[in-house]
Design a protein around this motif. Structure first.
Motif, PDB file in Angstrom:
ATOM      1  N   ALA A 186       0.830  -1.205   0.000  1.00 36.17           N
ATOM      2  CA  ALA A 186       0.000   0.000   0.000  1.00 36.17           C
ATOM      3  C   ALA A 186       0.866   1.257   0.000  1.00 36.17           C
ATOM      4  N   ARG A 187       1.943   1.258   0.779  1.00 39.08           N
ATOM      5  CA  ARG A 187       2.848   2.416   0.814  1.00 39.08           C
ATOM      6  C   ARG A 187       3.513   2.625  -0.539  1.00 39.08           C
ATOM      7  N   ILE A 188       3.976   1.521  -1.158  1.00 40.00           N
ATOM      8  CA  ILE A 188       4.653   1.622  -2.448  1.00 40.00           C
ATOM      9  C   ILE A 188       3.711   2.184  -3.504  1.00 40.00           C
ATOM     10  N   LEU A 189       2.505   1.650  -3.562  1.00 36.33           N
ATOM     11  CA  LEU A 189       1.547   2.110  -4.568  1.00 36.33           C
ATOM     12  C   LEU A 189       1.115   3.550  -4.317  1.00 36.33           C
ATOM     13  N   ARG A 190       1.022   3.938  -3.052  1.00 38.46           N
ATOM     14  CA  ARG A 190       0.669   5.322  -2.728  1.00 38.46           C
ATOM     15  C   ARG A 190       1.772   6.281  -3.163  1.00 38.46           C
ATOM     16  N   LEU A 191       3.023   5.886  -2.930  1.00 37.52           N
ATOM     17  CA  LEU A 191       4.137   6.730  -3.368  1.00 37.52           C
ATOM     18  C   LEU A 191       4.123   6.874  -4.885  1.00 37.52           C
ATOM     19  N   GLN A 192       3.867   5.781  -5.590  1.00 39.58           N
ATOM     20  CA  GLN A 192       3.829   5.863  -7.044  1.00 39.58           C
ATOM     21  C   GLN A 192       2.679   6.748  -7.525  1.00 39.58           C
ATOM     22  N   ARG A 193       1.546   6.705  -6.831  1.00 41.92           N
ATOM     23  CA  ARG A 193       0.442   7.601  -7.195  1.00 41.92           C
ATOM     24  C   ARG A 193       0.858   9.053  -7.031  1.00 41.92           C
ATOM     25  N   ALA A 194       1.518   9.354  -5.930  1.00 41.10           N
ATOM     26  CA  ALA A 194       1.949  10.731  -5.676  1.00 41.10           C
ATOM     27  C   ALA A 194       2.946  11.206  -6.723  1.00 41.10           C
ATOM     28  N   LEU A 195       3.912  10.367  -7.069  1.00 39.11           N
ATOM     29  CA  LEU A 195       4.912  10.760  -8.060  1.00 39.11           C
ATOM     30  C   LEU A 195       4.267  10.972  -9.429  1.00 39.11           C
ATOM     31  N   ALA A 196       3.304  10.120  -9.767  1.00 37.94           N
ATOM     32  CA  ALA A 196       2.614  10.289 -11.050  1.00 37.94           C
ATOM     33  C   ALA A 196       1.872  11.622 -11.092  1.00 37.94           C
ATOM     34  N   LEU A 197       1.268  12.003  -9.982  1.00 37.34           N
ATOM     35  CA  LEU A 197       0.552  13.283  -9.929  1.00 37.34           C
ATOM     36  C   LEU A 197       1.519  14.459 -10.029  1.00 37.34           C
ATOM     37  N   ILE A 198       2.669  14.343  -9.382  1.00 42.77           N
ATOM     38  CA  ILE A 198       3.661  15.418  -9.447  1.00 42.77           C
ATOM     39  C   ILE A 198       4.168  15.586 -10.875  1.00 42.77           C
ATOM     40  N   ARG A 199       4.316  14.481 -11.599  1.00 41.94           N
ATOM     41  CA  ARG A 199       4.772  14.578 -12.987  1.00 41.94           C
ATOM     42  C   ARG A 199       3.775  15.322 -13.866  1.00 41.94           C
ATOM     43  N   THR A 200       2.519  15.369 -13.462  1.00 45.27           N
ATOM     44  CA  THR A 200       1.522  16.124 -14.231  1.00 45.27           C
ATOM     45  C   THR A 200       1.585  17.614 -13.926  1.00 45.27           C
ATOM     46  N   GLY A 201       2.421  18.009 -12.944  1.00 49.10           N
ATOM     47  CA  GLY A 201       2.539  19.417 -12.584  1.00 49.10           C
ATOM     48  C   GLY A 201       1.867  19.783 -11.285  1.00 49.10           C
ATOM     49  N   LEU A 202       1.241  18.822 -10.607  1.00 51.37           N
ATOM     50  CA  LEU A 202       0.573  19.115  -9.345  1.00 51.37           C
ATOM     51  C   LEU A 202       1.618  19.413  -8.268  1.00 51.37           C
ATOM     52  N   PRO A 203       1.419  20.444  -7.464  1.00 47.05           N
ATOM     53  CA  PRO A 203       2.361  20.746  -6.374  1.00 47.05           C
ATOM     54  C   PRO A 203       2.479  19.578  -5.397  1.00 47.05           C
ATOM     55  N   TYR A 204       3.610  19.510  -4.712  1.00 46.13           N
ATOM     56  CA  TYR A 204       3.869  18.404  -3.811  1.00 46.13           C
ATOM     57  C   TYR A 204       2.735  18.210  -2.796  1.00 46.13           C
ATOM     58  N   ALA A 205       2.324  19.287  -2.151  1.00 47.23           N
ATOM     59  CA  ALA A 205       1.314  19.177  -1.095  1.00 47.23           C
ATOM     60  C   ALA A 205       0.001  18.634  -1.646  1.00 47.23           C
ATOM     61  N   GLU A 206      -0.407  19.115  -2.801  1.00 47.57           N
ATOM     62  CA  GLU A 206      -1.659  18.648  -3.396  1.00 47.57           C
ATOM     63  C   GLU A 206      -1.538  17.201  -3.844  1.00 47.57           C
ATOM     64  N   ALA A 207      -0.407  16.851  -4.401  1.00 44.68           N
ATOM     65  CA  ALA A 207      -0.197  15.476  -4.835  1.00 44.68           C
ATOM     66  C   ALA A 207      -0.206  14.531  -3.635  1.00 44.68           C
ATOM     67  N   ALA A 208       0.394  14.963  -2.537  1.00 45.74           N
ATOM     68  CA  ALA A 208       0.436  14.136  -1.329  1.00 45.74           C
ATOM     69  C   ALA A 208      -0.974  13.806  -0.858  1.00 45.74           C
ATOM     70  N   CYS A 209      -1.812  14.819  -0.744  1.00 45.05           N
ATOM     71  CA  CYS A 209      -3.181  14.611  -0.258  1.00 45.05           C
ATOM     72  C   CYS A 209      -4.005  13.798  -1.248  1.00 45.05           C
ATOM     73  N   ALA A 210      -3.851  14.086  -2.532  1.00 42.70           N
ATOM     74  CA  ALA A 210      -4.617  13.358  -3.547  1.00 42.70           C
ATOM     75  C   ALA A 210      -4.221  11.882  -3.590  1.00 42.70           C
ATOM     76  N   ALA A 211      -2.959  11.579  -3.270  1.00 43.36           N
ATOM     77  CA  ALA A 211      -2.485  10.200  -3.315  1.00 43.36           C
ATOM     78  C   ALA A 211      -2.864   9.407  -2.066  1.00 43.36           C
ATOM     79  N   GLY A 212      -3.255  10.130  -0.998  1.00 46.38           N
ATOM     80  CA  GLY A 212      -3.656   9.435   0.217  1.00 46.38           C
ATOM     81  C   GLY A 212      -2.756   9.666   1.402  1.00 46.38           C
ATOM     82  N   CYS A 213      -1.728  10.511   1.257  1.00 46.59           N
ATOM     83  CA  CYS A 213      -0.897  10.882   2.397  1.00 46.59           C
ATOM     84  C   CYS A 213      -1.641  11.918   3.243  1.00 46.59           C
ATOM     85  N   THR A 214      -1.275  12.006   4.507  1.00 42.47           N
ATOM     86  CA  THR A 214      -1.941  12.982   5.370  1.00 42.47           C
ATOM     87  C   THR A 214      -1.544  14.405   5.015  1.00 42.47           C
TER      88      THR A 214
END
Length: 256
Positions: A186-214
């Motif tokens: 779950a952690r690995i897949l969540r990190l990959q979701r966050a990185l994929a969102l960041i590659r689209t241009g989403l800021p780190y904080a927004e990508a973190a929340c959208a991926a499921g991080c607190t």
């Protein structure tokens, strides 16, 4: 003489959930090592006349620039490779292993010779995987359901309840299918979701929340734990570039 750049290409495989990829990465002495991040997948690679299995990673795998080379591979979706290889995933965790260490050497020698003769080694690997899948049958559907639930960001508890397993049963089945427990996957897949969102241009904080991080610090901790680096350093180094000259960051594009 101009320096040759590595070129990476991938395409969806005819094998459900798999990806066929190729990498032309000339050795580069003096260049820093590149990191391949864990993604929950396993790969079967052909390089320099060898067949290598890249097991599921729990941390970044450093690729020595001196040992790069051209290779072809098929990347199996989480939970699908063990039935094809006949080996529980946890036995290959964080390892790169010659296929000849897992299968009879005569069978591996015949397969290697067939791929060596092929004008398209990647296609030959895919044909082999498809034929092997027809012989072994489909992977455990429960593993696929677990991977899909976690990929969608569901909690381990809700995923376990959905597939009808207790915590201990889920952990045991996950070790065999994914190489590690469901929380790690779950952690690995969540990190990959966050990185994929960041590659689209989403800021780190927004990508973190959208991926499921607190929050962003949570994502930063996960990046350090699983990738051994920071978000800024990872992206600044170009490891996460999505252009055709750079290996996909989630792939096990390595040679042993």
């Amino acid at each position: 003489m101009p320096r040759r750049h590595q070129r990476y290409q991938e395409r969806p495989s005819r094998l459900d959930g798999a990806v066929v990829w190729t990498l032309d990465a000339p050795s580069a002495p003096g260049q820093p090592a590149r990191s391949v991040l864990p993604d929950g997948c396993m790969d079967l690679l052909w390089s320099a006349g060898r067949l290598i299995v890249a097991g599921p990673d729990t941390h970044a795998f450093e690729v020595d620039p001196r040992h790069r080379g051209s290779c072809s591979a098929i990347r199996f979706a989480p939970g699908t490779a063990p039935v094809l290889l006949g080996v529980p995933a946890h036995e290959l965790r964080d390892h790169r292993v010659d296929l000849a260490e897992l299968w009879p050497r005569t069978a591996v020698a015949a397969l290697t010779a067939r791929i060596n003769r092929s004008a398209d080694p990647a296609a030959a690997l895919e044909d082999f995987a498809l034929a092997r899948s027809a012989d072994t049958g489909p992977p455990d559907p429960l593993a696929a359901a677990v991977a899909e639930g976690l990929r969608r960001g569901r909690s381990v508890a809700s995923t376990a309840a959905e597939v009808g397993l207790g915590a201990r049963q889920l952990h045991r089945r996950s070790l065999a299918a994914f190489g590690h427990g469901p929380k790690t996957l779950a952690r690995i897949l969540r990190l990959q979701r966050a990185l994929a969102l960041i590659r689209t241009g989403l800021p780190y904080a927004e990508a973190a929340c959208a991926a499921g991080c607190t929050d962003q610090p949570h994502l930063a901790r996960e990046m350090r734990d699983l990738a051994g680096t920071t978000l800024g350093a990872y992206f600044a180094a170009g490891d996460a570039s999505a252009n055709s000259d750079t290996p996909h960051p989630s792939g096990s594009s390595t040679t042993a």
